[in-house]
Motif scaffolding. Structure first.
Motif, PDB file in Angstrom:
ATOM      1  N   TYR A  35      44.112  35.466  41.292  1.00 27.24           N
ATOM      2  CA  TYR A  35      43.553  35.432  39.930  1.00 27.24           C
ATOM      3  C   TYR A  35      42.060  35.085  39.966  1.00 27.24           C
ATOM      4  CZ  TYR A  35      42.744  33.749  35.174  1.00 27.24           C
ATOM      5  OH  TYR A  35      42.242  33.549  33.921  1.00 27.24           O
ATOM      6  N   THR A  36      41.707  34.118  40.816  1.00 22.65           N
ATOM      7  CA  THR A  36      40.304  33.700  40.909  1.00 22.65           C
ATOM      8  C   THR A  36      39.436  34.827  41.461  1.00 22.65           C
ATOM      9  OG1 THR A  36      40.979  31.404  41.276  1.00 22.65           O
ATOM     10  CG2 THR A  36      38.750  32.003  41.937  1.00 22.65           C
ATOM     11  N   LYS A  37      39.957  35.569  42.445  1.00 22.96           N
ATOM     12  CA  LYS A  37      39.191  36.685  43.012  1.00 22.96           C
ATOM     13  C   LYS A  37      38.910  37.758  41.964  1.00 22.96           C
ATOM     14  CE  LYS A  37      39.161  39.894  46.909  1.00 22.96           C
ATOM     15  NZ  LYS A  37      39.888  40.407  48.102  1.00 22.96           N
ATOM     16  N   ILE A  38      39.919  38.058  41.134  1.00 27.14           N
ATOM     17  CA  ILE A  38      39.741  39.078  40.091  1.00 27.14           C
ATOM     18  C   ILE A  38      38.749  38.595  39.039  1.00 27.14           C
ATOM     19  CG2 ILE A  38      40.914  40.308  38.217  1.00 27.14           C
ATOM     20  CD1 ILE A  38      43.424  40.342  39.966  1.00 27.14           C
ATOM     21  N   THR A  39      38.891  37.343  38.585  1.00 28.40           N
ATOM     22  CA  THR A  39      37.974  36.836  37.541  1.00 28.40           C
ATOM     23  C   THR A  39      36.549  36.741  38.068  1.00 28.40           C
ATOM     24  OG1 THR A  39      38.583  34.556  38.178  1.00 28.40           O
ATOM     25  CG2 THR A  39      39.773  35.556  36.338  1.00 28.40           C
ATOM     26  N   THR A  40      36.403  36.467  39.364  1.00 32.04           N
ATOM     27  CA  THR A  40      35.052  36.429  39.948  1.00 32.04           C
ATOM     28  C   THR A  40      34.427  37.817  39.933  1.00 32.04           C
ATOM     29  OG1 THR A  40      35.695  34.598  41.392  1.00 32.04           O
ATOM     30  CG2 THR A  40      33.733  35.839  42.009  1.00 32.04           C
ATOM     31  N   GLN A  41      35.249  38.827  40.260  1.00 31.02           N
ATOM     32  CA  GLN A  41      34.763  40.210  40.228  1.00 31.02           C
ATOM     33  C   GLN A  41      34.358  40.599  38.807  1.00 31.02           C
ATOM     34  OE1 GLN A  41      33.987  42.315  42.429  1.00 31.02           O
ATOM     35  NE2 GLN A  41      33.847  44.253  41.294  1.00 31.02           N
ATOM     36  N   ILE A  42      35.169  40.183  37.817  1.00 32.07           N
ATOM     37  CA  ILE A  42      34.852  40.496  36.417  1.00 32.07           C
ATOM     38  C   ILE A  42      33.533  39.863  36.020  1.00 32.07           C
ATOM     39  CG2 ILE A  42      35.580  40.139  34.036  1.00 32.07           C
ATOM     40  CD1 ILE A  42      38.460  40.343  34.979  1.00 32.07           C
ATOM     41  N   TYR A  93      31.721  49.960  38.581  1.00 29.40           N
ATOM     42  CA  TYR A  93      31.201  48.588  38.661  1.00 29.40           C
ATOM     43  C   TYR A  93      32.302  47.521  38.803  1.00 29.40           C
ATOM     44  CZ  TYR A  93      26.415  49.981  37.672  1.00 29.40           C
ATOM     45  OH  TYR A  93      25.171  50.538  37.749  1.00 29.40           O
ATOM     46  N   PHE A  94      33.392  47.756  38.117  1.00 31.16           N
ATOM     47  CA  PHE A  94      34.444  46.725  38.066  1.00 31.16           C
ATOM     48  C   PHE A  94      35.571  46.976  39.067  1.00 31.16           C
ATOM     49  CE2 PHE A  94      32.348  46.130  34.048  1.00 31.16           C
ATOM     50  CZ  PHE A  94      32.418  44.763  33.826  1.00 31.16           C
ATOM     51  N   ASN A  95      35.470  48.023  39.841  1.00 31.03           N
ATOM     52  CA  ASN A  95      36.534  48.349  40.773  1.00 31.03           C
ATOM     53  C   ASN A  95      36.680  47.242  41.825  1.00 31.03           C
ATOM     54  OD1 ASN A  95      38.563  49.899  42.046  1.00 31.03           O
ATOM     55  ND2 ASN A  95      37.047  50.727  43.480  1.00 31.03           N
ATOM     56  N   LEU A  96      37.933  46.950  42.219  1.00 28.18           N
ATOM     57  CA  LEU A  96      38.246  45.921  43.219  1.00 28.18           C
ATOM     58  C   LEU A  96      39.227  46.509  44.209  1.00 28.18           C
ATOM     59  CD1 LEU A  96      37.793  42.966  44.085  1.00 28.18           C
ATOM     60  CD2 LEU A  96      39.743  42.336  42.650  1.00 28.18           C
ATOM     61  N   GLU A  97      38.953  46.311  45.501  1.00 26.47           N
ATOM     62  CA  GLU A  97      39.799  46.883  46.548  1.00 26.47           C
ATOM     63  C   GLU A  97      41.228  46.363  46.449  1.00 26.47           C
ATOM     64  OE1 GLU A  97      39.476  47.664  51.389  1.00 26.47           O
ATOM     65  OE2 GLU A  97      38.311  46.064  50.442  1.00 26.47           O
ATOM     66  N   TYR A  98      42.165  47.258  46.732  1.00 22.58           N
ATOM     67  CA  TYR A  98      43.611  46.950  46.717  1.00 22.58           C
ATOM     68  C   TYR A  98      44.120  46.576  45.325  1.00 22.58           C
ATOM     69  CZ  TYR A  98      42.666  46.548  51.710  1.00 22.58           C
ATOM     70  OH  TYR A  98      42.231  46.785  52.979  1.00 22.58           O
ATOM     71  N   THR A  99      43.346  46.926  44.300  1.00 23.85           N
ATOM     72  CA  THR A  99      43.743  46.605  42.933  1.00 23.85           C
ATOM     73  C   THR A  99      43.497  47.805  42.037  1.00 23.85           C
ATOM     74  OG1 THR A  99      43.163  44.287  43.241  1.00 23.85           O
ATOM     75  CG2 THR A  99      43.387  45.038  40.981  1.00 23.85           C
ATOM     76  N   SER A 149      56.861  43.974  41.663  1.00 20.57           N
ATOM     77  CA  SER A 149      56.313  42.714  41.175  1.00 20.57           C
ATOM     78  C   SER A 149      54.792  42.814  41.190  1.00 20.57           C
ATOM     79  CB  SER A 149      56.756  41.547  42.069  1.00 20.57           C
ATOM     80  OG  SER A 149      56.177  40.344  41.627  1.00 20.57           O
ATOM     81  N   VAL A 150      54.167  42.571  40.033  1.00 16.34           N
ATOM     82  CA  VAL A 150      52.714  42.722  39.909  1.00 16.34           C
ATOM     83  C   VAL A 150      52.126  41.561  39.113  1.00 16.34           C
ATOM     84  CG1 VAL A 150      52.760  45.242  40.023  1.00 16.34           C
ATOM     85  CG2 VAL A 150      52.957  44.096  37.806  1.00 16.34           C
ATOM     86  N   MET A 151      50.776  41.441  39.244  1.00 16.17           N
ATOM     87  CA  MET A 151      50.008  40.529  38.408  1.00 16.17           C
ATOM     88  C   MET A 151      48.981  41.357  37.658  1.00 16.17           C
ATOM     89  SD  MET A 151      47.349  37.424  39.360  1.00 16.17           S
ATOM     90  CE  MET A 151      48.566  36.301  40.006  1.00 16.17           C
ATOM     91  N   ALA A 152      48.904  41.143  36.372  1.00 14.47           N
ATOM     92  CA  ALA A 152      47.930  41.859  35.549  1.00 14.47           C
ATOM     93  C   ALA A 152      46.952  40.851  34.975  1.00 14.47           C
ATOM     94  CB  ALA A 152      48.624  42.617  34.440  1.00 14.47           C
ATOM     95  N   VAL A 153      45.649  41.141  35.109  1.00 17.76           N
ATOM     96  CA  VAL A 153      44.595  40.295  34.563  1.00 17.76           C
ATOM     97  C   VAL A 153      43.723  41.181  33.665  1.00 17.76           C
ATOM     98  CG1 VAL A 153      42.637  38.803  35.066  1.00 17.76           C
ATOM     99  CG2 VAL A 153      44.617  38.829  36.600  1.00 17.76           C
ATOM    100  N   SER A 154      43.589  40.794  32.409  1.00 14.25           N
ATOM    101  CA  SER A 154      42.862  41.626  31.434  1.00 14.25           C
ATOM    102  C   SER A 154      41.697  40.856  30.841  1.00 14.25           C
ATOM    103  CB  SER A 154      43.786  42.081  30.303  1.00 14.25           C
ATOM    104  OG  SER A 154      44.842  42.855  30.815  1.00 14.25           O
ATOM    105  N   THR A 208      47.561  44.282  40.293  1.00 12.61           N
ATOM    106  CA  THR A 208      47.690  44.166  41.744  1.00 12.61           C
ATOM    107  C   THR A 208      49.133  43.852  42.112  1.00 12.61           C
ATOM    108  OG1 THR A 208      46.869  43.027  43.717  1.00 12.61           O
ATOM    109  CG2 THR A 208      47.113  41.689  41.751  1.00 12.61           C
ATOM    110  N   SER A 209      49.567  44.409  43.212  1.00  8.57           N
ATOM    111  CA  SER A 209      50.940  44.198  43.662  1.00  8.57           C
ATOM    112  C   SER A 209      51.087  42.796  44.276  1.00  8.57           C
ATOM    113  CB  SER A 209      51.334  45.253  44.697  1.00  8.57           C
ATOM    114  OG  SER A 209      52.620  44.958  45.228  1.00  8.57           O
ATOM    115  N   MET A 210      52.224  42.143  43.960  1.00  8.97           N
ATOM    116  CA  MET A 210      52.528  40.819  44.504  1.00  8.97           C
ATOM    117  C   MET A 210      53.620  40.884  45.560  1.00  8.97           C
ATOM    118  SD  MET A 210      50.349  39.096  42.818  1.00  8.97           S
ATOM    119  CE  MET A 210      50.808  37.432  43.249  1.00  8.97           C
ATOM    120  N   GLU A 211      54.013  42.106  45.940  1.00  6.95           N
ATOM    121  CA  GLU A 211      55.105  42.257  46.902  1.00  6.95           C
ATOM    122  C   GLU A 211      54.752  41.624  48.244  1.00  6.95           C
ATOM    123  OE1 GLU A 211      58.116  43.348  46.496  1.00  6.95           O
ATOM    124  OE2 GLU A 211      57.845  43.869  44.385  1.00  6.95           O
ATOM    125  N   GLY A 212      53.521  41.861  48.716  1.00  7.63           N
ATOM    126  CA  GLY A 212      53.118  41.285  50.003  1.00  7.63           C
ATOM    127  C   GLY A 212      53.089  39.762  49.959  1.00  7.63           C
TER     128      GLY A 212
END
Length: 477
Positions: free
Chosen positions: A42-49, A75-81, A131-136, A153-157
């Motif tokens: 979650y922190t990685k995604i919010t940092t990218q945002i 601009y907002f694209n994030l790897e593996y997400t 199983s996924v996590m969604a951050v909007s 992003t997938s939470m399976e791994g």
């Protein structure tokens, strides 16, 4: 299955405590790890945002809607997400996968984003059940263009790693519980086996086998218990030996006067004797009868003391008068051995006591002194104040004395220093208990071959404390 008993209780309680502790620790640990992993994503995604939003402020996304959407993805694209661009109603406009399903996103993260905060949702993705996590997050391009950026992003791994970590933790817990189980068995056995041994030996003792002893170097409370039971067995053996000695001694003591009484009774019944011989026989019968009565009374007194049934008749006692009466009672016996009896006493010493019982104590002490003193010797009976609250009566002789080994036991019941002198071995035991009933104490000091000193310490009467001297008002016993 462990049979019921202390071993089972120790093992079960030990395992239960460790299991609960492990459960709490592992549950807390796994929850903390899960939270850490999820929060990291979650922190990685919010940092990218946040980083991309700072660029949007410079107006780099002005232009047509198509350019804006493409710029948002760049601009907002994030790897593996997967990044989805939504309208404020939740309709998907575009995504980094290029797949634009004709559907509206209704998960809780979208309304949160519309409300101005960063929305977060965990769940299963429709269609794939992944199983996924969604951050909007709502992004405003200009005064007219506002979009919802939704990272998926997938939470399976992560979940797989958490599952492996959980299985590892369970495995470690099982190993720990196994070790604890073995240790608890060892602990239980270290307690139960000695107790079983002690129980078995105790059962033998209960059957009368008092020579049996608990063997083994046990520690702490179990060692103390074993020592106590061994000591108890020693005391029982000793008491039995004393009892046997007493029975042997008392049998002899009773047989001698009974033989004399029976012999003279039969002789007198046969008749034909002159008055002098008859008088001699009657005198012997009388003396031996008194001796028998004394033996029986001594045994009865001891029995009363042992059962706490002896009652004292308390009154004011003049010590000097009581000691004079004691010497008069024992004078004839001392005269036969040409022993001099001396009395040293202050004029007025009064105590509150049972005169008859105290006289019994002093008679016993002086009688012992006469019995074990040589002819033409002296016995001193003295009384004095020790302090404002106590006084002492001392019987001092120059007789055969008592060895150190015997001195420690001479006040034990049935114990006799010299069995040839007769007696039950109860005199000193009874005397000591009578003195203790008067809140006093009996002390002995002796040296073999030089004599013995016995001191009876008693509390003074209240009116005598502080060295007060009341008027002389002797009380006869």
């Amino acid at each position: 299955m462990i049979k019921k008993g202390m071993r089972r209780q120790i093992v079960l309680h030990y395992i239960l405590v460790v299991f609960v502790a492990l459960l709490l620790v592992e549950t807390t640990f796994l929850l903390a790890i899960r939270t850490y992993y999820y929060d990291s994503i979650y922190t990685k995604i919010t940092t990218q945002i946040s980083a991309a939003e700072s660029m949007v402020k410079y107006g780099v996304l002005n232009g047509t809607s198509a350019n804006q959407l493409k710029g948002l993805l760049d601009y907002f694209n994030l790897e593996y997400t997967e990044l989805e661009v939504l309208t404020l109603k939740g309709d998907i406009l575009t995504s980094t996968t290029g797949f634009q399903p004709d559907r509206t996103i209704t998960t809780s993260d979208v309304p949160e984003a519309v409300g101005g905060s960063i929305g977060r949702w965990l769940g299963r993705q429709a269609g794939t059940n992944e199983s996924v996590m969604a951050v909007s997050k709502m992004v405003r391009i200009n005064a007219h263009d506002t979009y919802i950026l939704r990272y998926l992003t997938s939470m399976e791994g992560v979940n797989k790693d958490l599952l492996n970590l959980t299985l590892l933790s369970i495995g470690i817990g099982v190993v720990v519980l196994t070790i604890v189980l073995l240790l608890s068995f060892g602990l239980a056995n270290s307690i139960v086996r000695p107790l079983n041994n002690i129980t078995a030996v105790s059962a033998q003792m209960a059957k009368g086998k008092f020579t049996t002893r608990i063997k083994g170097d046990y520690r702490y409370e179990i060692g103390a218990l074993a020592s106590t039971l061994n000591y108890m067995a020693d005391e029982i053996v000793r008491s039995n030996q004393i009892k046997d000695d007493f029975i042997s001694s008392i049998s002899h003591e009773l047989r001698t006067p009974l033989t004399s009484i029976k012999g003279w009774s039969e002789t007198l019944v046969s008749g034909g004797y002159d008055p002098e011989e008859t008088k001699l026989g009657v005198g012997i019968i009388s003396r031996e009868s008194d001796r028998l009565i004394g033996l029986v009374e001594e045994i009865l007194d001891f029995s009363k003391l042992q059962q706490n049934e002896m009652k004292l008749s308390m009154g004011q006692v003049d010590i000097k008068v009581l000691l004079q009466e004691t010497l008069l009672n024992i004078w004839a016996k001392a005269e036969k051995k040409r022993i001099h009896l001396l009395l040293e006493c202050e004029e007025t010493i009064f105590i509150k006591a049972d005169a008859n019982r105290l006289k019994q104590v002093f008679l016993n002490l002086v009688d012992n002194a006469v019995k074990f003193s040589p002819e033409d010797s002296s016995i001193v009976l003295s009384a004095e104040r020790l302090s404002g609250t106590e006084m002492a009566v001392t019987v001092r002789d120059s007789g055969i004395g008592i060895s150190e080994a015997h001195l420690a036991r001479v006040r034990d019941r049935f114990f006799q220093v010299d069995a040839l002198n007769g007696g039950t071995g109860l005199g000193l035991a009874i005397s000591q208990q009578i003195v203790e009933l008067h809140n006093g104490k009996l002390e002995m000091d002796s040296e073999l071959g030089k004599g013995t000193q016995v001191t009876v310490i008693l509390p003074l009467e209240d009116s005598q404390q502080g060295n007060a001297r009341p008027s002389n008002s002797p009380v006869t016993s």
